[in-house]
Write a protein that holds these residues in place. Sequence first.
Motif, PDB file in Angstrom:
ATOM      1  N   ALA A  62       0.833  -1.202   0.000  1.00  0.00           N
ATOM      2  CA  ALA A  62       0.000   0.000   0.000  1.00  0.00           C
ATOM      3  C   ALA A  62       0.868   1.253   0.000  1.00  0.00           C
ATOM      4  CB  ALA A  62      -0.928  -0.009   1.216  1.00  0.00           C
ATOM      5  N   ILE A  63       1.938   1.242   0.786  1.00  0.00           N
ATOM      6  CA  ILE A  63       2.866   2.376   0.803  1.00  0.00           C
ATOM      7  C   ILE A  63       3.460   2.566  -0.588  1.00  0.00           C
ATOM      8  CG2 ILE A  63       5.050   3.227   1.741  1.00  0.00           C
ATOM      9  CD1 ILE A  63       4.361   1.673   4.335  1.00  0.00           C
ATOM     10  N   LEU A  64       3.859   1.464  -1.212  1.00  0.00           N
ATOM     11  CA  LEU A  64       4.468   1.530  -2.536  1.00  0.00           C
ATOM     12  C   LEU A  64       3.506   2.146  -3.551  1.00  0.00           C
ATOM     13  CD1 LEU A  64       6.862  -0.927  -4.124  1.00  0.00           C
ATOM     14  CD2 LEU A  64       4.760  -0.507  -5.384  1.00  0.00           C
ATOM     15  N   ALA A  65       2.212   1.753  -3.462  1.00  0.00           N
ATOM     16  CA  ALA A  65       1.229   2.263  -4.421  1.00  0.00           C
ATOM     17  C   ALA A  65       0.819   3.703  -4.133  1.00  0.00           C
ATOM     18  CB  ALA A  65      -0.014   1.364  -4.417  1.00  0.00           C
ATOM     19  N   ALA A  66       0.961   4.137  -2.879  1.00  0.00           N
ATOM     20  CA  ALA A  66       0.495   5.474  -2.490  1.00  0.00           C
ATOM     21  C   ALA A  66       1.457   6.588  -2.850  1.00  0.00           C
ATOM     22  CB  ALA A  66       0.234   5.498  -0.979  1.00  0.00           C
ATOM     23  N   VAL A  67       2.691   6.236  -3.198  1.00  0.00           N
ATOM     24  CA  VAL A  67       3.713   7.253  -3.489  1.00  0.00           C
ATOM     25  C   VAL A  67       3.631   7.683  -4.956  1.00  0.00           C
ATOM     26  CG1 VAL A  67       6.190   7.713  -3.609  1.00  0.00           C
ATOM     27  CG2 VAL A  67       5.248   6.417  -1.675  1.00  0.00           C
ATOM     28  N   ASP A  68       3.457   8.968  -5.169  1.00  0.00           N
ATOM     29  CA  ASP A  68       3.440   9.553  -6.519  1.00  0.00           C
ATOM     30  C   ASP A  68       4.854  10.019  -6.843  1.00  0.00           C
ATOM     31  OD1 ASP A  68       3.126  10.998  -8.848  1.00  0.00           O
ATOM     32  OD2 ASP A  68       1.276  12.002  -8.191  1.00  0.00           O
ATOM     33  N   ARG A  69       5.603   9.142  -7.474  1.00  0.00           N
ATOM     34  CA  ARG A  69       7.029   9.398  -7.732  1.00  0.00           C
ATOM     35  C   ARG A  69       7.254  10.573  -8.678  1.00  0.00           C
ATOM     36  NH1 ARG A  69       5.515   4.661  -6.675  1.00  0.00           N
ATOM     37  NH2 ARG A  69       6.692   3.386  -5.196  1.00  0.00           N
ATOM     38  N   LYS A  70       6.414  10.671  -9.692  1.00  0.00           N
ATOM     39  CA  LYS A  70       6.604  11.748 -10.664  1.00  0.00           C
ATOM     40  C   LYS A  70       6.391  13.116 -10.020  1.00  0.00           C
ATOM     41  CE  LYS A  70       5.464  13.135 -15.391  1.00  0.00           C
ATOM     42  NZ  LYS A  70       5.489  14.578 -15.082  1.00  0.00           N
ATOM     43  N   GLN A  71       5.386  13.208  -9.155  1.00  0.00           N
ATOM     44  CA  GLN A  71       5.155  14.484  -8.474  1.00  0.00           C
ATOM     45  C   GLN A  71       6.374  14.877  -7.641  1.00  0.00           C
ATOM     46  OE1 GLN A  71       2.549  14.615  -5.034  1.00  0.00           O
ATOM     47  NE2 GLN A  71       1.670  16.562  -5.690  1.00  0.00           N
ATOM     48  N   ILE A  72       6.964  13.918  -6.957  1.00  0.00           N
ATOM     49  CA  ILE A  72       8.127  14.205  -6.117  1.00  0.00           C
ATOM     50  C   ILE A  72       9.318  14.618  -6.972  1.00  0.00           C
ATOM     51  CG2 ILE A  72       9.787  13.175  -4.511  1.00  0.00           C
ATOM     52  CD1 ILE A  72       7.420  11.420  -3.501  1.00  0.00           C
ATOM     53  N   ALA A  73       9.576  13.860  -8.051  1.00  0.00           N
ATOM     54  CA  ALA A  73      10.713  14.176  -8.922  1.00  0.00           C
ATOM     55  C   ALA A  73      10.558  15.551  -9.554  1.00  0.00           C
ATOM     56  CB  ALA A  73      10.857  13.110 -10.003  1.00  0.00           C
ATOM     57  N   ASP A  74       9.356  15.864 -10.026  1.00  0.00           N
ATOM     58  CA  ASP A  74       9.128  17.124 -10.738  1.00  0.00           C
ATOM     59  C   ASP A  74       9.083  18.326  -9.802  1.00  0.00           C
ATOM     60  OD1 ASP A  74       8.982  15.638 -13.028  1.00  0.00           O
ATOM     61  OD2 ASP A  74       6.808  15.792 -13.272  1.00  0.00           O
ATOM     62  N   THR A  75       8.615  18.107  -8.574  1.00  0.00           N
ATOM     63  CA  THR A  75       8.409  19.221  -7.652  1.00  0.00           C
ATOM     64  C   THR A  75       9.674  19.590  -6.890  1.00  0.00           C
ATOM     65  OG1 THR A  75       6.117  18.518  -7.329  1.00  0.00           O
ATOM     66  CG2 THR A  75       7.023  20.048  -5.700  1.00  0.00           C
ATOM     67  N   VAL A  76      10.420  18.590  -6.471  1.00  0.00           N
ATOM     68  CA  VAL A  76      11.504  18.809  -5.511  1.00  0.00           C
ATOM     69  C   VAL A  76      12.887  18.766  -6.139  1.00  0.00           C
ATOM     70  CG1 VAL A  76      12.618  17.856  -3.446  1.00  0.00           C
ATOM     71  CG2 VAL A  76      10.116  17.900  -3.623  1.00  0.00           C
ATOM     72  N   PHE A  77      13.088  17.872  -7.075  1.00  0.00           N
ATOM     73  CA  PHE A  77      14.446  17.557  -7.518  1.00  0.00           C
ATOM     74  C   PHE A  77      14.880  18.371  -8.730  1.00  0.00           C
ATOM     75  CE2 PHE A  77      13.375  14.094  -4.771  1.00  0.00           C
ATOM     76  CZ  PHE A  77      14.575  13.746  -4.175  1.00  0.00           C
ATOM     77  N   PRO A  78      16.188  18.403  -9.004  1.00  0.00           N
ATOM     78  CA  PRO A  78      16.701  19.166 -10.143  1.00  0.00           C
ATOM     79  C   PRO A  78      16.079  18.732 -11.465  1.00  0.00           C
ATOM     80  CG  PRO A  78      18.507  18.499  -8.706  1.00  0.00           C
ATOM     81  CD  PRO A  78      17.284  17.793  -8.213  1.00  0.00           C
ATOM     82  N   THR A  79      16.036  19.646 -12.402  1.00  0.00           N
ATOM     83  CA  THR A  79      15.510  19.367 -13.728  1.00  0.00           C
ATOM     84  C   THR A  79      16.198  18.136 -14.319  1.00  0.00           C
ATOM     85  OG1 THR A  79      15.122  21.722 -14.052  1.00  0.00           O
ATOM     86  CG2 THR A  79      15.183  20.331 -16.031  1.00  0.00           C
ATOM     87  N   GLY A  80      15.406  17.245 -14.886  1.00  0.00           N
ATOM     88  CA  GLY A  80      15.963  16.038 -15.498  1.00  0.00           C
ATOM     89  C   GLY A  80      15.949  14.827 -14.591  1.00  0.00           C
ATOM     90  N   THR A  81      15.649  15.011 -13.304  1.00  0.00           N
ATOM     91  CA  THR A  81      15.585  13.885 -12.381  1.00  0.00           C
ATOM     92  C   THR A  81      14.430  12.969 -12.762  1.00  0.00           C
ATOM     93  OG1 THR A  81      16.487  15.186 -10.558  1.00  0.00           O
ATOM     94  CG2 THR A  81      15.264  13.209  -9.968  1.00  0.00           C
ATOM     95  N   GLN A  82      14.685  11.659 -12.754  1.00  0.00           N
ATOM     96  CA  GLN A  82      13.665  10.692 -13.153  1.00  0.00           C
ATOM     97  C   GLN A  82      13.056  10.004 -11.940  1.00  0.00           C
ATOM     98  OE1 GLN A  82      14.712   7.987 -16.281  1.00  0.00           O
ATOM     99  NE2 GLN A  82      16.079   9.430 -17.291  1.00  0.00           N
ATOM    100  N   PRO A  83      11.737   9.776 -11.956  1.00  0.00           N
ATOM    101  CA  PRO A  83      11.139   8.952 -10.904  1.00  0.00           C
ATOM    102  C   PRO A  83      11.676   7.532 -10.999  1.00  0.00           C
ATOM    103  CG  PRO A  83       9.554   9.392 -12.660  1.00  0.00           C
ATOM    104  CD  PRO A  83      10.761  10.234 -12.950  1.00  0.00           C
ATOM    105  N   ALA A  84      11.730   6.841  -9.875  1.00  0.00           N
ATOM    106  CA  ALA A  84      12.239   5.473  -9.871  1.00  0.00           C
ATOM    107  C   ALA A  84      11.353   4.577 -10.722  1.00  0.00           C
ATOM    108  CB  ALA A  84      12.301   4.945  -8.447  1.00  0.00           C
TER     109      ALA A  84
END
Length: 539
Positions: A316-338
């Motif tokens: 459930a934790i794995l499914a609840a995490v929106d990786r793209k939102q985290i990568a796009d919002t927080v990390f440097p440009t070009g960072t890829q979600p896992a």
Amino acid sequence: MTALPDFRPSRWAPLAALLTTSVLLTACGSGDDASGGGSGPAKSGGTLTFAVGSDAGCVDPQQVASNDTIYSVRQIVDSLTDQDPRTGKIVPWLAKSWDISADATTFTFHLRSGVTFSDGSKLTAQVVKDNFDAVPELGALGTLAEGYLSGVKSTTVVDPLTVKVAFKQPNAQFLQATSTHSLGIESSASVKRSPQQKCSDGVVGSGPFVLKQYVQNQSIALDKRTGYDWGSSLWSKKGEAYLDKLVFKVVPEAGVRAGSLQSGQVDAISSVGKANEAALKGGQVTLQSRANPGVVFGLGLNNSRPLLKDAKVRQAILAAVDRKQIADTVFPTGTQPATSVLAHTTPDYTDLSTDLAFDAAKAKSLLDEAGWKDGSDGVRAKDGKKLSLTISWFPNAATNQPALELVQQQLKAVGIDVVLKQLPVTQFATTLQSGDFDVVWANTTRADPDILRSSFSTQLANFYHLPASSLDTALSAQAATTDTAKRRQLVTEAQQLIVRNAYNVPVVELQTQLGVSNKVHDLTFDSGSRIQLHDTWIG
């Protein structure tokens, strides 16, 4: 059999393209992973001042796992081999050649002559033996080095410049391990010191720079090694380094680091935050980036905790995490979600993005099935106990806290309460070793898929307290085969087992992004997305 420097060429072929395309340069930069773009011949002299965000509290390369400190201590030691960041090929360094037995249980290294440590002592086969024999005694901070040498049967001096390392079973990962800073070779005098002494006082290496001064949580200063003449075969300059001095200043605030670079107080900075990109792009600065191979940044779950023993809760934790939102919002440009537990720059990476798709409805359904009911305060409960977890994190990157605050919001949306607990960077290893955590935010960089065994095998440190399972079989088997296709299949199986059982929750690929003044030239990434400063010059 006599081994070429790269004894698994077909395995590295896909990596060559991945590593080449993963280098992202913006602003004024040009060329593959090198900074600066000015014309004119390289010049010797000068001091490079580099601002980093944290200090690991240790200056022994064999014990340091935090990039901010690896940047400096890597310059002190040489390794037996080096790894080309563009192709993954293993090439000579302190070892001019090597032989590997057909079953990959025995590795024989032929050392260069004339190599000395900064205390004047000579590099010999006995020194290499002393280093490898001492690694198991490093303790909590030496887990990477210990993992690389796990299963070693003996290290034998064949003659003064030939050393043989034998393993109890085939160990396909070991050649690449000899290229890492964790197995950097230190003088025999340093090896005899306690791990604590080496951490606080530093070590004597044969590298192009020598530790001059270490002030914990403030700075690390290095001087050029006079007479150095045995650099990696990848380096363009022969002999001594260009720079006279290196100074690494600890500046925790990302905005202060960026301001210091803009004003010319420092020449380069680590961990450029997304908020500072725009300001830096407009000045005399190059933003230099590369995705780190190895285990991606994610939630390291303590699988022995009562809440996390339940696979449905983990999934459930794995499914609840929106990786793209985290990568796009927080990390440097070009960072890829896992898209797997491994970054895409790692050999034998498998795309598991379907398994890592964000699905809040699925997360809620899994928690319903596990018996966790919605509470009036938005937090689920079961048998009178709230569904609450603590994520321990360490301030060694500016992105850690904002990334986890998003994770906290995303998990709250499905009914999981998350408490964020900041701990000093110096407590990372001891926290893992103690097992006193629910979840830790962590990654591990290495350009070889055996990092999965180091991180998740129950037969090794097992910091995440996984149960014994078929994952152990796959991890042991991939380390024991020299068949490239078979190893790839086993590494794929291991990734699938980790992700689908949610033993770990991958979130985002760590992308190293540095800010570098345009007066700094040829500051390059190595295969682990750290830096090598022998060829770097200022002009």
